[in-house]
Design a protein around this motif. Structure first.
Motif, PDB file in Angstrom:
ATOM      1  N   PHE A 108      -2.311 -13.603  16.103  1.00  0.00           N
ATOM      2  CA  PHE A 108      -3.578 -12.999  15.688  1.00  0.00           C
ATOM      3  C   PHE A 108      -4.371 -13.992  14.834  1.00  0.00           C
ATOM      4  N   ASP A 109      -5.686 -13.895  14.945  1.00  0.00           N
ATOM      5  CA  ASP A 109      -6.554 -14.644  14.041  1.00  0.00           C
ATOM      6  C   ASP A 109      -7.752 -13.749  13.704  1.00  0.00           C
ATOM      7  N   ILE A 110      -8.069 -13.625  12.413  1.00  0.00           N
ATOM      8  CA  ILE A 110      -9.224 -12.815  12.009  1.00  0.00           C
ATOM      9  C   ILE A 110     -10.503 -13.579  12.362  1.00  0.00           C
ATOM     10  N   ASP A 111     -11.345 -12.927  13.066  1.00  0.00           N
ATOM     11  CA  ASP A 111     -12.599 -13.572  13.500  1.00  0.00           C
ATOM     12  C   ASP A 111     -13.514 -13.823  12.295  1.00  0.00           C
ATOM     13  N   HIS A 112     -14.086 -15.035  12.240  1.00  0.00           N
ATOM     14  CA  HIS A 112     -15.068 -15.409  11.204  1.00  0.00           C
ATOM     15  C   HIS A 112     -14.536 -15.157   9.791  1.00  0.00           C
ATOM     16  N   PHE A 113     -13.286 -15.449   9.586  1.00  0.00           N
ATOM     17  CA  PHE A 113     -12.703 -15.177   8.262  1.00  0.00           C
ATOM     18  C   PHE A 113     -13.320 -16.070   7.194  1.00  0.00           C
ATOM     19  N   LYS A 114     -13.666 -17.306   7.560  1.00  0.00           N
ATOM     20  CA  LYS A 114     -14.297 -18.204   6.591  1.00  0.00           C
ATOM     21  C   LYS A 114     -15.621 -17.622   6.105  1.00  0.00           C
ATOM     22  N   ARG A 115     -16.339 -16.976   7.004  1.00  0.00           N
ATOM     23  CA  ARG A 115     -17.624 -16.366   6.642  1.00  0.00           C
ATOM     24  C   ARG A 115     -17.405 -15.242   5.634  1.00  0.00           C
ATOM     25  N   ILE A 116     -16.306 -14.471   5.821  1.00  0.00           N
ATOM     26  CA  ILE A 116     -15.992 -13.383   4.880  1.00  0.00           C
ATOM     27  C   ILE A 116     -15.748 -13.961   3.490  1.00  0.00           C
ATOM     28  N   ILE A 143     -13.616  -5.737  10.364  1.00  0.00           N
ATOM     29  CA  ILE A 143     -13.281  -7.033  10.963  1.00  0.00           C
ATOM     30  C   ILE A 143     -12.923  -6.830  12.416  1.00  0.00           C
ATOM     31  N   THR A 144     -12.822  -7.951  13.112  1.00  0.00           N
ATOM     32  CA  THR A 144     -12.227  -7.969  14.448  1.00  0.00           C
ATOM     33  C   THR A 144     -11.197  -9.082  14.471  1.00  0.00           C
ATOM     34  N   VAL A 145     -10.275  -9.004  15.424  1.00  0.00           N
ATOM     35  CA  VAL A 145      -9.253 -10.042  15.563  1.00  0.00           C
ATOM     36  C   VAL A 145      -9.225 -10.535  17.007  1.00  0.00           C
ATOM     37  N   SER A 146      -8.874 -11.791  17.174  1.00  0.00           N
ATOM     38  CA  SER A 146      -8.609 -12.364  18.490  1.00  0.00           C
ATOM     39  C   SER A 146      -7.105 -12.549  18.607  1.00  0.00           C
ATOM     40  N   ILE A 147      -6.573 -12.277  19.807  1.00  0.00           N
ATOM     41  CA  ILE A 147      -5.114 -12.298  19.994  1.00  0.00           C
ATOM     42  C   ILE A 147      -4.761 -13.148  21.200  1.00  0.00           C
ATOM     43  N   GLY A 148      -3.721 -13.982  21.017  1.00  0.00           N
ATOM     44  CA  GLY A 148      -3.144 -14.726  22.129  1.00  0.00           C
ATOM     45  C   GLY A 148      -1.720 -14.274  22.339  1.00  0.00           C
ATOM     46  N   ALA A 149      -1.346 -14.017  23.595  1.00  0.00           N
ATOM     47  CA  ALA A 149      -0.009 -13.509  23.914  1.00  0.00           C
ATOM     48  C   ALA A 149       0.748 -14.499  24.785  1.00  0.00           C
ATOM     49  N   ALA A 150       2.074 -14.500  24.626  1.00  0.00           N
ATOM     50  CA  ALA A 150       2.945 -15.321  25.476  1.00  0.00           C
ATOM     51  C   ALA A 150       4.244 -14.573  25.692  1.00  0.00           C
ATOM     52  N   THR A 151       4.808 -14.709  26.883  1.00  0.00           N
ATOM     53  CA  THR A 151       6.067 -14.043  27.219  1.00  0.00           C
ATOM     54  C   THR A 151       7.097 -15.096  27.601  1.00  0.00           C
ATOM     55  N   VAL A 152       8.325 -14.868  27.196  1.00  0.00           N
ATOM     56  CA  VAL A 152       9.384 -15.849  27.401  1.00  0.00           C
ATOM     57  C   VAL A 152       9.602 -16.122  28.895  1.00  0.00           C
ATOM     58  N   SER A 153       9.975 -17.351  29.198  1.00  0.00           N
ATOM     59  CA  SER A 153      10.326 -17.768  30.555  1.00  0.00           C
ATOM     60  C   SER A 153      11.588 -18.625  30.466  1.00  0.00           C
ATOM     61  N   PRO A 154      12.270 -18.853  31.588  1.00  0.00           N
ATOM     62  CA  PRO A 154      13.534 -19.606  31.536  1.00  0.00           C
ATOM     63  C   PRO A 154      13.413 -20.971  30.872  1.00  0.00           C
ATOM     64  N   GLU A 155      12.302 -21.635  31.023  1.00  0.00           N
ATOM     65  CA  GLU A 155      12.166 -22.986  30.461  1.00  0.00           C
ATOM     66  C   GLU A 155      11.564 -22.982  29.055  1.00  0.00           C
ATOM     67  N   ALA A 156      11.293 -21.824  28.497  1.00  0.00           N
ATOM     68  CA  ALA A 156      10.611 -21.735  27.201  1.00  0.00           C
ATOM     69  C   ALA A 156      11.497 -22.215  26.061  1.00  0.00           C
ATOM     70  N   THR A 157      10.850 -22.762  25.041  1.00  0.00           N
ATOM     71  CA  THR A 157      11.512 -23.098  23.768  1.00  0.00           C
ATOM     72  C   THR A 157      10.704 -22.455  22.662  1.00  0.00           C
TER      73      THR A 157
END
Length: 327
Positions: A202-210, A281-295
């Motif tokens: 998660f990252d808070i959008d425009h947090f520096k502006r706040i 506020i709003t938040v932006s989210i990036g998701a990832a799911t494990v795979s066999p080659e993941a570290t």
């Protein structure tokens, strides 16, 4: 007096009903260091101290007159050198030759008294040892109780220190180190069982502006309120952590890509619709799911790339790594 009686291993003295010594064996004479003619015809009380004379009159005479015998009466005789000799006396009153006599057998008690003293000392020492052992055991129990108490206290302190070491002081969420340990554990479990898991960054959008507009106290308030929101929407098995600055991360066990996206959308919508002490506020989210080659490194990198895609795509949205174009 025949030689067997004269040399018997116990003293023998025969006295008249009035206490005059009529006959005596050599053993009795040796016991009191008297010559035979020094006792014959004398009153038996001449070989007694004043105290024992009183005892003899008070107990011996009345008892033998009443019952005709005395058994194991203990008192002291006195030698010709005026030394006390502890003795045990048995007596019997009987008629002999037309005269009433009292025949007495006398046993010297020095050895027995010494044994009794030794036994008493031994008993005293045993009682002292028992008391010392009892006190030592009580002290040991107290020390054991103190040890248990201090051990419990130490465990509580260690737990507290561990909690402090793994907790973000501002938000009360787990910190980055705890999240990384959980990520490694999840990877190990995945390689063993194949059960998928996902993570959300998660990252808070425009947090520096706040911060620039309202100041850092408001920025801290927003971080705390968002942390409370994320915690309230998460399962007990999820790891919710502050990743750094205005970034948060949620580790989702037993969660594939589809479920991860549903959870991320729920978080995103809740953040945009919840008033935080008068601020939104709003938040932006990036998701990832494990795979066999993941570290642990590649999974975080994938979530970070997906987060960047969400921010580039207009913010207040969710992107899974598999949705990122030109990877």
């Amino acid at each position: 007096m025949d030689i067997q009686l004269d040399q018997a291993p116990c003293g023998y003295v025969s006295i008249s009903d009035t206490g005059i010594v009529r006959s005596v064996n050599q053993t009795f004479l040796d016991m009191l260091r008297y010559e035979r003619d020094g006792l014959l015809g004398q009153h038996i009380e001449s070989a007694m101290s004043v105290t024992n004379k009183l005892f003899f009159h008070t107990y011996f005479y009345p008892y033998i007159q009443l019952y005709g015998h005395v058994n194991e009466m203990y008192f002291s005789l006195r030698t010709s050198a005026r030394e006390d000799v502890p003795v045990l006396l048995n007596g019997v009153r009987q008629e002999r030759g037309g005269e009433t006599v009292i025949d007495c057998v006398v046993l010297e008690m020095r050895k027995r008294i010494e044994y009794e003293k030794d036994m008493l000392q031994t008993k005293t020492k045993l009682e002292e040892l028992y008391q010392a052992t009892k006190e030592a055991n009580e002290q040991l129990e107290r020390l054991h109780g103190e040890y248990e108490s201090k051990q419990q206290e130490l465990m509580r302190v260690n737990d507290r220190l561990e909690m402090l070491a793994s907790t973000d002081p501002l938000t009360g969420l787990r910190n980055r180190r705890f999240f990384q340990d959980g990520l490694l554990a999840s990877l190990a479990a995945y390689r063993e069982s194949g059960e998928p898991f996902s993570l959300l960054l998660f990252d808070i959008d425009h947090f520096k502006r706040i911060n620039d507009t309202y100041g850092h106290p408001v920025g801290d308030l927003i971080l705390i309120k968002l942390a409370e929101l994320l915690r309230s929407l998460s399962r007990a098995s999820d790891i919710v952590a502050r990743y750094g600055g205005e970034e948060f991360v949620v580790l989702l066990p037993e969660t594939d890509r589809a479920k991860a996206l549903l959870a991320a959308e729920r978080y995103c919508e809740a953040a945009s619709s919840t008033e935080m002490d008068g601020y939104r506020i709003t938040v932006s989210i990036g998701a990832a799911t494990v795979s066999p080659e993941a570290t642990e490194v590649t999974l975080v990198d994938q979530a970070d790339l997906a987060l960047y895609a969400s921010k580039s795509g207009g913010r207040n949205r969710v992107t899974h790594f598999e949705q990122v174009p030109e990877r």
